[in-house]
Scaffold this motif. Structure first.
Motif, PDB file in Angstrom:
ATOM      1  N   LEU A  66      30.331  38.698 -33.781  1.00 35.18           N
ATOM      2  CA  LEU A  66      30.639  37.847 -32.628  1.00 35.18           C
ATOM      3  C   LEU A  66      31.239  38.680 -31.497  1.00 35.18           C
ATOM      4  O   LEU A  66      30.852  38.542 -30.339  1.00 35.18           O
ATOM      5  CB  LEU A  66      31.622  36.746 -33.048  1.00 35.18           C
ATOM      6  N   MET A  67      32.175  39.570 -31.847  1.00 37.32           N
ATOM      7  CA  MET A  67      32.790  40.413 -30.822  1.00 37.32           C
ATOM      8  C   MET A  67      31.743  41.307 -30.153  1.00 37.32           C
ATOM      9  O   MET A  67      31.767  41.503 -28.943  1.00 37.32           O
ATOM     10  CB  MET A  67      33.867  41.296 -31.443  1.00 37.32           C
ATOM     11  N   MET A  68      30.845  41.860 -30.973  1.00 37.13           N
ATOM     12  CA  MET A  68      29.807  42.719 -30.416  1.00 37.13           C
ATOM     13  C   MET A  68      28.909  41.925 -29.475  1.00 37.13           C
ATOM     14  O   MET A  68      28.524  42.402 -28.411  1.00 37.13           O
ATOM     15  CB  MET A  68      28.979  43.337 -31.558  1.00 37.13           C
ATOM     16  N   LYS A  69      28.576  40.696 -29.865  1.00 41.67           N
ATOM     17  CA  LYS A  69      27.718  39.839 -29.039  1.00 41.67           C
ATOM     18  C   LYS A  69      28.432  39.492 -27.730  1.00 41.67           C
ATOM     19  O   LYS A  69      27.822  39.524 -26.661  1.00 41.67           O
ATOM     20  CB  LYS A  69      27.369  38.569 -29.823  1.00 41.67           C
ATOM     21  N   MET A  70      29.728  39.176 -27.823  1.00 36.53           N
ATOM     22  CA  MET A  70      30.494  38.861 -26.610  1.00 36.53           C
ATOM     23  C   MET A  70      30.469  40.046 -25.650  1.00 36.53           C
ATOM     24  O   MET A  70      30.325  39.882 -24.434  1.00 36.53           O
ATOM     25  CB  MET A  70      31.954  38.557 -26.961  1.00 36.53           C
ATOM     26  N   MET A  71      30.634  41.242 -26.208  1.00 37.37           N
ATOM     27  CA  MET A  71      30.650  42.428 -25.364  1.00 37.37           C
ATOM     28  C   MET A  71      29.279  42.693 -24.749  1.00 37.37           C
ATOM     29  O   MET A  71      29.172  43.115 -23.608  1.00 37.37           O
ATOM     30  CB  MET A  71      31.149  43.634 -26.143  1.00 37.37           C
ATOM     31  N   GLU A  72      28.234  42.421 -25.527  1.00 40.26           N
ATOM     32  CA  GLU A  72      26.876  42.576 -24.989  1.00 40.26           C
ATOM     33  C   GLU A  72      26.664  41.643 -23.803  1.00 40.26           C
ATOM     34  O   GLU A  72      25.901  41.926 -22.895  1.00 40.26           O
ATOM     35  CB  GLU A  72      25.835  42.261 -26.066  1.00 40.26           C
ATOM     36  N   CYS A  73      27.336  40.489 -23.861  1.00 46.01           N
ATOM     37  CA  CYS A  73      27.200  39.510 -22.773  1.00 46.01           C
ATOM     38  C   CYS A  73      28.097  39.863 -21.592  1.00 46.01           C
ATOM     39  O   CYS A  73      28.253  39.068 -20.665  1.00 46.01           O
ATOM     40  CB  CYS A  73      27.546  38.115 -23.290  1.00 46.01           C
ATOM     41  N   GLY A  74      28.737  41.023 -21.660  1.00 44.62           N
ATOM     42  CA  GLY A  74      29.524  41.492 -20.516  1.00 44.62           C
ATOM     43  C   GLY A  74      30.986  41.108 -20.549  1.00 44.62           C
ATOM     44  O   GLY A  74      31.687  41.262 -19.549  1.00 44.62           O
ATOM     45  N   MET A  75      31.472  40.598 -21.692  1.00 43.69           N
ATOM     46  CA  MET A  75      32.880  40.231 -21.776  1.00 43.69           C
ATOM     47  C   MET A  75      33.688  41.459 -22.191  1.00 43.69           C
ATOM     48  O   MET A  75      33.352  42.094 -23.186  1.00 43.69           O
ATOM     49  CB  MET A  75      33.017  39.131 -22.830  1.00 43.69           C
ATOM     50  N   PRO A  76      34.702  41.828 -21.431  1.00 42.10           N
ATOM     51  CA  PRO A  76      35.453  43.016 -21.834  1.00 42.10           C
ATOM     52  C   PRO A  76      36.344  42.740 -23.039  1.00 42.10           C
ATOM     53  O   PRO A  76      36.753  41.617 -23.280  1.00 42.10           O
ATOM     54  CB  PRO A  76      36.296  43.342 -20.602  1.00 42.10           C
ATOM     55  N   MET A  77      36.638  43.767 -23.788  1.00 42.04           N
ATOM     56  CA  MET A  77      37.556  43.670 -24.921  1.00 42.04           C
ATOM     57  C   MET A  77      38.877  44.271 -24.465  1.00 42.04           C
ATOM     58  O   MET A  77      38.915  45.397 -23.990  1.00 42.04           O
ATOM     59  CB  MET A  77      36.981  44.470 -26.085  1.00 42.04           C
ATOM     60  N   MET A  78      39.940  43.503 -24.583  1.00 37.00           N
ATOM     61  CA  MET A  78      41.260  44.002 -24.210  1.00 37.00           C
ATOM     62  C   MET A  78      41.974  44.435 -25.474  1.00 37.00           C
ATOM     63  O   MET A  78      41.977  43.713 -26.458  1.00 37.00           O
ATOM     64  CB  MET A  78      42.085  42.903 -23.551  1.00 37.00           C
ATOM     65  N   MET A  79      42.572  45.597 -25.455  1.00 38.62           N
ATOM     66  CA  MET A  79      43.354  46.047 -26.598  1.00 38.62           C
ATOM     67  C   MET A  79      44.745  46.370 -26.110  1.00 38.62           C
ATOM     68  O   MET A  79      44.926  46.784 -24.969  1.00 38.62           O
ATOM     69  CB  MET A  79      42.776  47.333 -27.178  1.00 38.62           C
ATOM     70  N   SER A  80      45.698  46.207 -26.983  1.00 44.40           N
ATOM     71  CA  SER A  80      47.065  46.535 -26.614  1.00 44.40           C
ATOM     72  C   SER A  80      47.781  47.070 -27.840  1.00 44.40           C
ATOM     73  O   SER A  80      47.744  46.461 -28.900  1.00 44.40           O
ATOM     74  CB  SER A  80      47.749  45.269 -26.100  1.00 44.40           C
ATOM     75  N   CYS A  81      48.390  48.235 -27.697  1.00 41.96           N
ATOM     76  CA  CYS A  81      49.172  48.800 -28.793  1.00 41.96           C
ATOM     77  C   CYS A  81      50.528  49.138 -28.216  1.00 41.96           C
ATOM     78  O   CYS A  81      50.636  50.055 -27.391  1.00 41.96           O
ATOM     79  CB  CYS A  81      48.485  50.042 -29.353  1.00 41.96           C
ATOM     80  N   ASN A  82      51.522  48.354 -28.572  1.00 39.62           N
ATOM     81  CA  ASN A  82      52.885  48.554 -28.078  1.00 39.62           C
ATOM     82  C   ASN A  82      52.921  48.659 -26.551  1.00 39.62           C
ATOM     83  O   ASN A  82      53.581  49.524 -25.993  1.00 39.62           O
ATOM     84  CB  ASN A  82      53.480  49.817 -28.709  1.00 39.62           C
ATOM     85  N   GLY A  83      52.189  47.795 -25.893  1.00 35.89           N
ATOM     86  CA  GLY A  83      52.250  47.754 -24.432  1.00 35.89           C
ATOM     87  C   GLY A  83      51.296  48.714 -23.739  1.00 35.89           C
ATOM     88  O   GLY A  83      51.229  48.743 -22.522  1.00 35.89           O
ATOM     89  N   MET A  84      50.557  49.518 -24.518  1.00 35.44           N
ATOM     90  CA  MET A  84      49.587  50.435 -23.899  1.00 35.44           C
ATOM     91  C   MET A  84      48.260  49.696 -23.802  1.00 35.44           C
ATOM     92  O   MET A  84      47.608  49.458 -24.828  1.00 35.44           O
ATOM     93  CB  MET A  84      49.462  51.661 -24.791  1.00 35.44           C
ATOM     94  N   PRO A  85      47.868  49.241 -22.616  1.00 38.18           N
ATOM     95  CA  PRO A  85      46.641  48.434 -22.534  1.00 38.18           C
ATOM     96  C   PRO A  85      45.374  49.269 -22.433  1.00 38.18           C
ATOM     97  O   PRO A  85      45.373  50.330 -21.808  1.00 38.18           O
ATOM     98  CB  PRO A  85      46.849  47.598 -21.273  1.00 38.18           C
ATOM     99  N   VAL A  86      44.328  48.796 -23.057  1.00 34.57           N
ATOM    100  CA  VAL A  86      43.020  49.427 -22.951  1.00 34.57           C
ATOM    101  C   VAL A  86      42.010  48.331 -22.655  1.00 34.57           C
ATOM    102  O   VAL A  86      42.058  47.271 -23.277  1.00 34.57           O
ATOM    103  CB  VAL A  86      42.568  50.031 -24.310  1.00 34.57           C
ATOM    104  N   MET A  87      41.123  48.595 -21.735  1.00 40.25           N
ATOM    105  CA  MET A  87      40.081  47.623 -21.458  1.00 40.25           C
ATOM    106  C   MET A  87      38.752  48.285 -21.772  1.00 40.25           C
ATOM    107  O   MET A  87      38.440  49.328 -21.193  1.00 40.25           O
ATOM    108  CB  MET A  87      40.151  47.209 -20.008  1.00 40.25           C
ATOM    109  N   CYS A  88      38.018  47.715 -22.689  1.00 43.22           N
ATOM    110  CA  CYS A  88      36.743  48.302 -23.082  1.00 43.22           C
ATOM    111  C   CYS A  88      35.607  47.352 -22.719  1.00 43.22           C
ATOM    112  O   CYS A  88      35.736  46.141 -22.881  1.00 43.22           O
ATOM    113  CB  CYS A  88      36.681  48.512 -24.586  1.00 43.22           C
ATOM    114  N   CYS A  89      34.515  47.931 -22.272  1.00 45.71           N
ATOM    115  CA  CYS A  89      33.326  47.107 -22.086  1.00 45.71           C
ATOM    116  C   CYS A  89      32.100  47.927 -22.433  1.00 45.71           C
ATOM    117  O   CYS A  89      32.190  49.142 -22.559  1.00 45.71           O
ATOM    118  CB  CYS A  89      33.256  46.558 -20.667  1.00 45.71           C
ATOM    119  N   THR A  90      30.978  47.251 -22.603  1.00 46.74           N
ATOM    120  CA  THR A  90      29.759  47.947 -23.020  1.00 46.74           C
ATOM    121  C   THR A  90      29.046  48.571 -21.830  1.00 46.74           C
ATOM    122  O   THR A  90      28.084  49.283 -22.009  1.00 46.74           O
ATOM    123  CB  THR A  90      28.795  46.966 -23.724  1.00 46.74           C
ATOM    124  N   CYS A  91      29.563  48.277 -20.598  1.00 45.09           N
ATOM    125  CA  CYS A  91      28.895  48.753 -19.380  1.00 45.09           C
ATOM    126  C   CYS A  91      28.752  50.267 -19.361  1.00 45.09           C
ATOM    127  O   CYS A  91      29.647  50.965 -19.726  1.00 45.09           O
ATOM    128  CB  CYS A  91      29.670  48.299 -18.156  1.00 45.09           C
TER     129      CYS A  91
END
Length: 178
Positions: free
Chosen positions: A153-178
């Motif tokens: 599901l996450m992979m499909k969401m990303m394929e549809c252009g939805m970014p994945m937000m990650m956070s580790c102790n306040g360090m943000p990462v924004m990932c997308c398939t673009c």
């Protein structure tokens, strides 16, 4: 006129504060027999050295037992390193609810108090050349089929252009398939 000191600060873990390092990455995920392998590369315009430092810092944070929270759409995932899981008693872990997600738009589901699906997984991260490799596996006690469905599901969401937000102790990462 309000100056910066008087501006109300909202405790929003997903949004980096002014001057906060924000890591932007492109991400490709593929399913493997025992889990999901994600490759992250610096997004266009992101300095390679900075990406490498940020990736190293995240791997170190996880080695110290800090969980990595991931959000894609309304789907949340909590990942920990093996060493981090050994530190934390499993029962306490399973009772932990995912962080409340800051939602930019009103979601009727949230208001109704319905439980959101939350995955718990084990994660190993390492740098290989200019790529950060993250391997995610279901945590003990978590149904493997459900884990695979959630990953798909996450992979499909990303394929549809939805970014994945990650956070580790306040360090943000924004990932997308673009």
């Amino acid at each position: 006129m309000m100056n910066a000191m008087q501006m109300p600060m909202t405790a929003n873990t997903m949004m980096p504060m002014m001057g906060m390092p924000m890591m932007m990455a492109t991400m490709q995920c593929e399913m493997q027999d025992d889990g999901m392998l994600c490759k992250m590369m610096p997004a266009m315009g992101m300095d390679m050295a900075m990406f490498r430092n940020s990736a190293d810092m995240m791997a170190m944070m996880m080695n110290c037992g800090m969980p990595m929270m991931m959000h894609c759409g309304n789907m949340s995932m909590m990942c920990m390193s093996q060493s981090g899981m050994a530190m934390m008693p499993m029962m306490g872990m399973m009772n932990m609810m995912p962080m409340p997600m800051p939602m930019p738009m009103p979601m009727p589901m949230m208001g109704m108090g319905m439980p959101m699906p939350s995955m718990k997984c084990m994660m190993e991260c390492s740098m290989e050349g200019g790529t950060m490799m993250c391997k995610m596996m279901p945590m003990q006690g978590m149904n493997t089929d459900m884990f695979k469905n959630c990953c798909a599901l996450m992979m499909k969401m990303m394929e549809c252009g939805m970014p994945m937000m990650m956070s580790c102790n306040g360090m943000p990462v924004m990932c997308c398939t673009c």
